[in-house]
Write a protein that holds these residues in place. Sequence first.
Motif, PDB file in Angstrom:
ATOM      1  N   UNK A 132       0.802  -1.166  -0.107  1.00  0.00           N
ATOM      2  CA  UNK A 132      -0.121  -0.041   0.202  1.00  0.00           C
ATOM      3  C   UNK A 132       0.873   1.336  -0.056  1.00  0.00           C
ATOM      4  N   UNK A 133       0.602   2.105  -0.718  1.00  0.00           N
ATOM      5  CA  UNK A 133       1.264   3.419  -0.746  1.00  0.00           C
ATOM      6  C   UNK A 133       0.293   4.481  -0.934  1.00  0.00           C
ATOM      7  N   UNK A 134       0.311   5.520   0.040  1.00  0.00           N
ATOM      8  CA  UNK A 134      -0.409   6.520   0.140  1.00  0.00           C
ATOM      9  C   UNK A 134       0.332   7.759  -0.558  1.00  0.00           C
ATOM     10  N   UNK A 135      -0.364   8.329  -1.362  1.00  0.00           N
ATOM     11  CA  UNK A 135       0.279   9.434  -2.249  1.00  0.00           C
ATOM     12  C   UNK A 135      -0.342  10.756  -1.727  1.00  0.00           C
ATOM     13  N   UNK A 136       0.492  11.736  -1.199  1.00  0.00           N
ATOM     14  CA  UNK A 136       0.105  13.067  -1.203  1.00  0.00           C
ATOM     15  C   UNK A 136       0.185  13.626  -2.515  1.00  0.00           C
ATOM     16  N   UNK A 151       6.061  13.422  -6.011  1.00  0.00           N
ATOM     17  CA  UNK A 151       5.685  12.152  -5.046  1.00  0.00           C
ATOM     18  C   UNK A 151       5.455  11.143  -5.542  1.00  0.00           C
ATOM     19  N   UNK A 197       7.258   7.614  -5.398  1.00  0.00           N
ATOM     20  CA  UNK A 197       6.468   6.161  -5.295  1.00  0.00           C
ATOM     21  C   UNK A 197       6.602   5.204  -6.010  1.00  0.00           C
ATOM     22  N   UNK A 214       9.771   3.481  -5.992  1.00  0.00           N
ATOM     23  CA  UNK A 214       9.677   2.205  -4.839  1.00  0.00           C
ATOM     24  C   UNK A 214       8.990   0.956  -5.070  1.00  0.00           C
ATOM     25  N   UNK A 220      10.891  -1.101  -7.225  1.00  0.00           N
ATOM     26  CA  UNK A 220      12.237  -1.615  -6.722  1.00  0.00           C
ATOM     27  C   UNK A 220      11.612  -2.691  -6.043  1.00  0.00           C
TER      28      UNK A 220
END
Lengths: 343, 343
Positions: free
Chosen positions: A99-103, A108, A112, A115, A118
């Motif tokens: 899970x990634x929260x994007x502001x 940004x 993300x 990552x 990766x």
Amino acid sequence: MSTPIKITSMDVARMAGVSQSAVSRVFTPGASVAPATAAKVRAAAKALGYRPNSLARAMITGKSRMIGLVVAYLDNQFYPVAIEKLSHALQAEGYHVLLFMASNTQGEMERLMEDLLAYQVDGIITASVAISNDVTRRCADAGIPLVMFNRGQPGAGLSSVTSANALGGRKVARFLVAGGHRRIAHISGWQGSSTGQDRARGLREGLAEAGMEPDTVIDGMYDRDTAAAAARRMMQAASPPDAIFVGNDHMAFAVMDALRDMGLRVPRDVSIVGYDDVPMAAWGAYDLTTVRQPLLRMVDATVETLLSQINDPARAAQNVEIDAPLILRGSARRGEGDDDAGL
Amino acid sequence: MSTPIKITSMDVARMAGVSQSAVSRVFTPGASVAPATAAKVRAAAKALGYRPNSLARAMITGKSRMIGLVVAYLDNQFYPVAIEKLSHALQAEGYHVLLFMASNTQGEMERLMEDLLAYQVDGIITASVAISNDVTRRCADAGIPLVMFNRGQPGAGLSSVTSANALGGRKVARFLVAGGHRRIAHISGWQGSSTGQDRARGLREGLAEAGMEPDTVIDGMYDRDTAAAAARRMMQAASPPDAIFVGNDHMAFAVMDALRDMGLRVPRDVSIVGYDDVPMAAWGAYDLTTVRQPLLRMVDATVETLLSQINDPARAAQNVEIDAPLILRGSARRGEGDDDAGL
DNA sequence: CTGAAAGCGCTTACAG
DNA sequence: CTGAAAGCGCTTACAG
């Protein structure tokens, strides 16, 4: 406490008196192992508390069985519920959610995405997130499928799953016209998003069918405060609207709160229609007439689209649209024949 | 489309004319590399679009930099917001979130935990999830720290972060008593959870200070329907309560909807107090007096506790309690001196 | 059906 | 500062 010891397939092999490859085969569905060997291995594994290291497996197979899920804001109830269903659906298929929260800060999303790549995710789902062409190219180069949930990106060659937003807007227009409304305003979803644009366009088209056009249109930016301010402005005008179509439920709640605060009553003074049908729309405090996005079907389509692209990289991008029925509740005056949902 | 090619450190090394280890050092903070070498490597990496494979790195270092986050239901707005903040905090520390939705089915949690361990997470956070001793032993054996968020498990030797729930309950009792309420009922949080128990106990203790005791107590199970039914039962009794303390905001909204439906008015007919202070509590439709769980501080404490245990496995379990102020809004009648929040 | 061996893409002592 | 080499824990041809 006891010292944490890493148990590997070598340990199990030693205990079971077989080779390390034999252990691996027991935990690889479809590999050929003699029943007796399998039994010995399973017994040893159980005694030792062994489970194959998923990371090592991912390295060698090139499949991490992880899906990157990128979401922005969770205040809008639609997204938590979507995350919940998406997670369940992916778990059911043996996938795991990173899970990634994007502001929505500049750059940004790029970070993300680095990552995400990766960590070797097998695929990516974005919900309510804007994506630059740079990012999509990066995914394409890495051969990682991406599906946009509840957002389209025309021309980007990306897969997307949305409800039939323009048609939804048209349904709202027809319903409000049939209900005898003459001054129909729109507090739209963010006009930088396909979703917001399509719903607004649908409303216009639907009104045009009746030779009408929208009274006022203000971009609500998917934001409570912006939407509430827009509602106040509209209702303070010389001739205020008799109905407001709000671009999503999240903003519609703010609009209803603002109207209540002004001493106005819904639907007596003004009818309100939302979009999404989040659970809260059915709660007594709002009782909101709205267009239902069929969440489960959208989730299923998203997962299916993503997995089919993972399993067949040659698969072309798909843009799935799912029909969204109008749900009649108490926040909008009805016409005479409107007893049923699903116009 | 172009064939997706995996770029590895070998490719970069070849292009930069250095050894593979040199490439690795450039991407390892603190490793010693000549500036000139670093420059050559970075240039090649950029040209090739190279990023170190996090999975391979995790294998060799024994640190995946992934945290398992286990959550149950996302209907209660408290949890989505918590997930959002937890994710941001962990991302800021360079960790990644592996998300697991737990249905509360028997054995489900065990299966999730196996998955979690197989993916070599460095630590685990559970939110509103019950954990068997079996599961905790498994984590302890694997040497993986676990922190329970918004839930305690007395005696289990587990770390937890909660608000000061019992004190919160006492604050509500004192406030309602000071407001002149005489028949104070409680629709509690699930009594199988520490959180639900502690808040109920606090209310009892606070009432006892005034020589009172709760009028009626019904377990609301953290469920909207159950809470609404409880409220209806209470208000139809021969002598209904003049105040209801509801175990969390999520249920309090359902209670207020039910009361409105019965033609009762809040706070004229009955005062309502919640617990959590989710964003929705401040919305006009509810304007709920409630105890605020300081989310950011709870999140920070959770992340700090977890990371300190990751960095020092000998670290003992901690149980952090954070003070929760009462927030006065319109849903409860006040006493004369109650102009300020934070009793 | 089974074992020995190669290899996934890295990090990290170890010499130099 | 740098390269050759070992090794993380697996899967998977390859012989037997």
